[in-house]
Design a protein around this motif. Structure first.
Motif, mmCIF file in Angstrom:
data_model
loop_
_atom_site.group_PDB
_atom_site.id
_atom_site.type_symbol
_atom_site.label_atom_id
_atom_site.label_comp_id
_atom_site.label_asym_id
_atom_site.label_seq_id
_atom_site.Cartn_x
_atom_site.Cartn_y
_atom_site.Cartn_z
ATOM 1 N N PRO A 105 0.751 -1.174 0.017
ATOM 2 C CA PRO A 105 -0.059 0.041 -0.015
ATOM 3 C C PRO A 105 0.974 1.343 -0.030
ATOM 4 C CG PRO A 105 0.191 -1.081 2.248
ATOM 5 C CD PRO A 105 0.716 -1.771 1.273
ATOM 6 N N ALA A 106 0.142 2.480 -0.565
ATOM 7 C CA ALA A 106 0.700 3.737 -0.448
ATOM 8 C C ALA A 106 0.725 4.125 1.422
ATOM 9 C CB ALA A 106 0.094 4.599 -1.158
ATOM 10 N N LEU A 107 1.729 4.789 1.468
ATOM 11 C CA LEU A 107 2.053 5.391 2.651
ATOM 12 C C LEU A 107 1.427 6.920 2.663
ATOM 13 C CD1 LEU A 107 4.946 3.978 4.226
ATOM 14 C CD2 LEU A 107 2.847 3.061 4.496
ATOM 15 N N THR A 108 0.157 7.431 3.537
ATOM 16 C CA THR A 108 -0.478 8.620 3.470
ATOM 17 C C THR A 108 -0.060 8.933 4.910
ATOM 18 O OG1 THR A 108 -2.540 7.359 4.162
ATOM 19 C CG2 THR A 108 -1.992 8.152 1.762
ATOM 20 N N GLU A 109 0.444 10.102 5.153
ATOM 21 C CA GLU A 109 0.876 10.638 6.399
ATOM 22 C C GLU A 109 0.673 11.858 6.966
ATOM 23 O OE1 GLU A 109 5.558 8.660 5.634
ATOM 24 O OE2 GLU A 109 4.940 10.761 4.854
ATOM 25 N N THR A 110 0.127 12.062 7.854
ATOM 26 C CA THR A 110 -0.499 13.081 8.859
ATOM 27 C C THR A 110 0.367 13.397 10.140
ATOM 28 O OG1 THR A 110 -2.522 14.287 9.729
ATOM 29 C CG2 THR A 110 -2.249 11.853 10.140
ATOM 30 N N ASP A 111 0.447 14.837 10.480
ATOM 31 C CA ASP A 111 0.983 15.013 11.911
ATOM 32 C C ASP A 111 -0.520 15.105 12.646
ATOM 33 O OD1 ASP A 111 3.502 16.228 11.511
ATOM 34 O OD2 ASP A 111 2.480 17.434 9.949
ATOM 35 N N ALA A 112 -0.333 14.929 13.935
ATOM 36 C CA ALA A 112 0.620 14.518 14.895
ATOM 37 C C ALA A 112 -0.018 14.121 16.121
ATOM 38 C CB ALA A 112 1.729 15.799 14.913
ATOM 39 N N SER A 113 0.826 14.226 17.118
ATOM 40 C CA SER A 113 0.743 13.742 18.486
ATOM 41 C C SER A 113 -0.804 14.233 19.040
ATOM 42 C CB SER A 113 1.779 14.049 19.492
ATOM 43 O OG SER A 113 3.204 13.423 18.939
ATOM 44 N N LEU A 114 -0.951 15.788 18.740
ATOM 45 C CA LEU A 114 -2.138 16.088 19.441
ATOM 46 C C LEU A 114 -3.267 16.121 18.599
ATOM 47 C CD1 LEU A 114 0.044 19.282 20.324
ATOM 48 C CD2 LEU A 114 -0.141 17.458 21.394
ATOM 49 N N GLY A 115 -3.403 15.185 17.760
ATOM 50 C CA GLY A 115 -4.542 15.026 16.810
ATOM 51 C C GLY A 115 -4.299 15.152 15.228
ATOM 52 N N VAL A 116 -5.110 14.731 14.317
ATOM 53 C CA VAL A 116 -4.926 14.974 12.879
ATOM 54 C C VAL A 116 -4.713 16.327 12.606
ATOM 55 C CG1 VAL A 116 -5.884 14.289 10.680
ATOM 56 C CG2 VAL A 116 -6.317 12.766 12.677
ATOM 57 N N SER A 117 -3.743 16.637 11.848
ATOM 58 C CA SER A 117 -3.504 18.037 11.860
ATOM 59 C C SER A 117 -4.489 19.021 10.917
ATOM 60 C CB SER A 117 -2.018 18.306 10.922
ATOM 61 O OG SER A 117 -1.529 19.696 10.906
ATOM 62 N N TYR A 118 -4.640 20.068 11.102
ATOM 63 C CA TYR A 118 -5.604 20.934 10.442
ATOM 64 C C TYR A 118 -5.118 21.349 8.876
ATOM 65 C CZ TYR A 118 -9.475 24.307 9.956
ATOM 66 O OH TYR A 118 -10.334 25.127 9.491
ATOM 67 N N VAL A 119 -3.604 21.232 9.147
ATOM 68 C CA VAL A 119 -2.983 21.958 7.758
ATOM 69 C C VAL A 119 -3.482 23.053 7.273
ATOM 70 C CG1 VAL A 119 -1.903 19.778 7.335
ATOM 71 C CG2 VAL A 119 -4.165 20.095 6.423
#
Length: 734
Positions: free
Chosen positions: A83-97
């Motif tokens: 599978p592809a790897l889809t990455e998100t920040d971070a330790s405090l929750g799924v980043s709002y970007v």
């Protein structure tokens, strides 16, 4: 049995066909599955898993259709079922970007708030929550697990980390990683290593002796990796002893992979790769490659592997490491499925963490909990009428609808949207009014100290909300509250002695007004339901149980480096690249392994508030400390709730003397929840590394007497005991 060439070709071909048909080789054995899949990679596929893009619409980089906006994207190998790897920040929750995805997620409280809970099980629950939300948004990798120790209270990313002690950070960080990966989402631990400051973050050089390093920052990572078994380790931007952390043979090949036997992969931080030779130094994956000068781990790495057997061997190992983590965590068998986020469930977890993480620092004459019968309450400052503060940078998380207040910090640049001072939609003012419906609750924004002081004179009590915003990319210059808030608090306290200060800070702050106010509650960045959590603690619906994970110094003069390194030579910049050829040496040998409370003990300095400190609305008695010796020492102690309210205490055991002399090390802790009059005995294992010194031959416990103390904090040490230990030396055997 030996196989000829035809037999070997048959096995490789068979492995490729089996994987492509969805028939995993060696089911349940991630190492053998990874070796099988790696052998089937051909041509460009051999570097496909080794580099990726930052998947954000900021710089024109093409993002494949269907890939969610997030921190990163690594192409998979579809024909092999990888599978592809889809990455998100971070330790405090799924980043709002910056709102790029157009959706929100549950914002957990800051890392220091989580660290203040001293509760590994709650950390595990929080990790599982954010991993579930990441999965529902299309992600299978979380760039979580901030393990760096807080060496300087001015560090811009301190709010993401857990504290200043290696045992505490390692156990809590490892528990969070375990929770994340229980949802089939790979977690990192980061930023490896010695990354406690943001000034010149791409080039500053952290200098430390090996023994001190092994006994402090490296030990925190080592414990977290043992506890959580993260699929990936993210290396740091900075240099360590002259080598870039992402290109350090010592850190990556020798310490992480050889000594600790780590089986996962090392990913770079975004824009931290300088050349293809970083692969030989132990880096396995180039992240956010468009931020580097070149895609070093693309065609250049493939070319090198075809010409040089060192690179050829490395590329095989790099692929196996990535694949092993995919299979070990179950990413391939449990692909992300887009689904609605259960915000109510997330809010409940976030509020529980916030409530357990708030630290009551002062409570003169038991002004707290507040009486619901107060007639007139004045609330001042901190945008408390709107929401609660969150930290800035890549970890920025926001819920449905985005921030309720957003204050721009910079007007332009690709990171402008994530560099804003944002507030979650959880109003403390609204929560206070709901909790005291018969009171007149009024608000002043605190812009003018004179206006706030005038209103304070006619109030029964005043609650001042003070904020210190911190962010990735920038350190703070000192420990004051910005924008004149110290003056506002002082003026209000002079007008009304019944003043309660609620701090929303990214780390320790100075408190020149401390003696003038009645109570101080450290709420940190309290997350999605921070307003409700603050009100619950203030009015006594929740008995505060948080204990400080960091020392609050009385002034910067007490710090190992009173002047912030680089403040006078480095231009503040989110990227941290600096001028060509610029460097900044930071000598951490000053304190060495004596980080935080250990430094204060060594120097005999009295802090404003010590590590481990926190008050309660009830009373606790701590007694009956014993420590057994041997190769697996255990501490035992009893805690009794001698007050009239249910509450929780953190039993803390410190090593205070070895045959080498006086010391101060946290060697064990346990959170104990007790009803009034209830007593409970806790047993905590003591990791032998916490009793040892690192020598050129490895860990060594010297023979002799070791003294321990049961503490209410690192400074308030109560009952003592001793244990005899025999000499013991050990190293890593793999």
């Amino acid at each position: 049995m030996r196989l000829g060439l035809c037999g070997a070709v048959f096995l490789v071909t068979h492995a490729a066909v089996a994987v492509a048909e969805g028939q995993p080789q060696h089911a349940g054995d991630p190492d053998r599955r990874a070796a099988s899949a790696e052998a089937a990679l051909v041509g460009e596929e051999r570097v496909r898993l080794l580099n990726g893009i930052m998947a954000l619409p900021f710089d024109g980089t093409p993002i494949p259709e269907g890939v969610p906006f997030g921190a990163g994207y690594i192409r998979g190998v579809e024909r092999l079922g990888i599978p592809a790897l889809t990455e998100t920040d971070a330790s405090l929750g799924v980043s709002y970007v910056g709102g790029a995805r157009g959706d929100g997620a549950t914002a957990l409280p800051s890392g220091l708030a989580m660290g203040s809970t001293w509760n590994p099980e709650l950390m595990r629950e929080g990790g599982a929550l954010i991993a579930g939300e990441a999965h529902a948004k299309g992600f299978n990798v979380l760039l979580a697990g901030g393990i760096n120790l807080v060496r300087d209270p001015r560090g811009g990313r301190n709010f993401e980390y857990l504290g200043e002690d290696p045992l505490h950070s390692g156990l809590l960080g490892g528990a969070a990683v375990k929770g994340i990966q229980s949802r089939h989402v790979i977690s990192t631990v980061k930023h490896f290593a010695l990354n406690p400051t943001e000034t010149g973050r791409q080039f500053h050089n952290a200098i430390i002796e090996d023994g001190a390093f092994r006994m402090s920052d490296l030990l925190a990572f080592e414990i977290a990796i043992e506890q959580g078994d993260p699929g990936s380790v993210m290396c740091a931007y900075n240099k360590v002893n002259g080598a870039q952390a992402c290109g350090s043979d010592t850190l990556l090949n020798k310490v992480l992979k050889r000594d600790w036997g780590y089986k996962g992969w090392v990913m770079s931080d975004w824009g931290a790769v300088r050349g293809t030779d970083f692969a030989l130094a132990g880096l396995d994956q180039q992240s956010g490659a468009q931020l580097d000068a070149s895609v070093f781990f693309g065609q250049p790495l493939l070319d090198a592997s075809q010409k040089d057997r060192r690179y050829r061997s490395k590329v095989a190992d790099m692929n196996r490491r990535v694949l092993r983590s995919i299979y070990a965590v179950g990413v391939d068998a449990n692909p992300p499925e887009r689904a609605p986020v259960d915000f109510a469930k997330g809010a409940a977890v976030a509020q529980r963490i916030a409530e357990q993480g708030m630290v009551l620092l002062q409570n003169r004459d038991n002004i707290l909990p507040l009486a619901a019968s107060a007639n007139r309450i004045l609330v001042v400052g901190g945008y408390a009428d709107a929401g609660v503060l969150s930290g800035g940078g890549s970890s920025q998380t926001q819920g449905e609808g985005g921030p309720v207040v957003s204050l721009p910090v910079q007007a332009e640049g690709m990171f402008a949207s994530i560099m804003a001072q944002n507030f979650h939609r959880s109003s403390p003012l609204k929560a206070i009014r709901a909790r005291a419906p018969k009171a007149e609750v009024v608000f002043r924004d605190g812009r003018y100290a004179s206006e706030a002081a005038l209103a304070a004179k006619s109030a029964d009590l005043v609650i001042v909300f003070a904020t210190q915003w911190m962010t990735e990319g920038f350190d703070v210059p000192d420990l004051s509250l910005p924008t004149g808030q110290d003056e506002v608090i002082a003026a209000v306290a002079r007008a009304n002695p019944n003043t309660v200060v609620v701090l929303q800070t990214g780390g320790p702050v100075a408190m020149p007004w401390r003696s003038d106010v009645a109570a101080i509650l450290e709420a940190w960045y309290p997350g999605a339901r921070g307003g409700e959590a603050v009100a619950a603690v203030l009015f006594g619906d929740v008995n505060p149980s948080g204990r400080l994970p960091v020392t609050f110094p009385a002034s910067v003069a007490q710090l190992p480096r009173p002047a912030l390194p680089g403040a006078d030579t480095v231009e503040p910049d989110f990227s941290g690249h600096g001028k060509p050829g610029q460097t900044l040496d930071i000598d951490y040998n000053i304190e060495g392994a004596d980080v935080g409370y250990r430094w204060f003990a060594r120097k005999g300095e009295k802090p404003l508030f010590p590590f481990g400190f926190g008050l309660s609305y009830t009373r606790f008695e701590r007694s009956a400390l014993t420590v057994t010796g041997g190769n697996a020492p255990v501490a035992s102690f009893t805690i009794r709730n001698s007050g009239s309210r249910a509450g929780a205490d953190i039993g803390q055991v410190y090593l205070i003397e070895t045959p080498h002399g006086k010391t101060r090390r946290l060697v064990g802790f346990s959170r104990v929840d007790l009803q009034p009059g209830e007593a409970r005995t806790a047993e905590v294992p003591i990791d032998p590394r916490l009793l040892a010194e690192w020598t050129p031959k490895g860990w060594k416990i010297s023979a002799g007497t070791y003294r321990f103390a049961l503490g209410a904090s690192a400074e308030d040490l109560l009952e003592e005991t001793a244990a005899q230990l025999t000499e013991r030396t050990w190293n890593y055997v793999r």
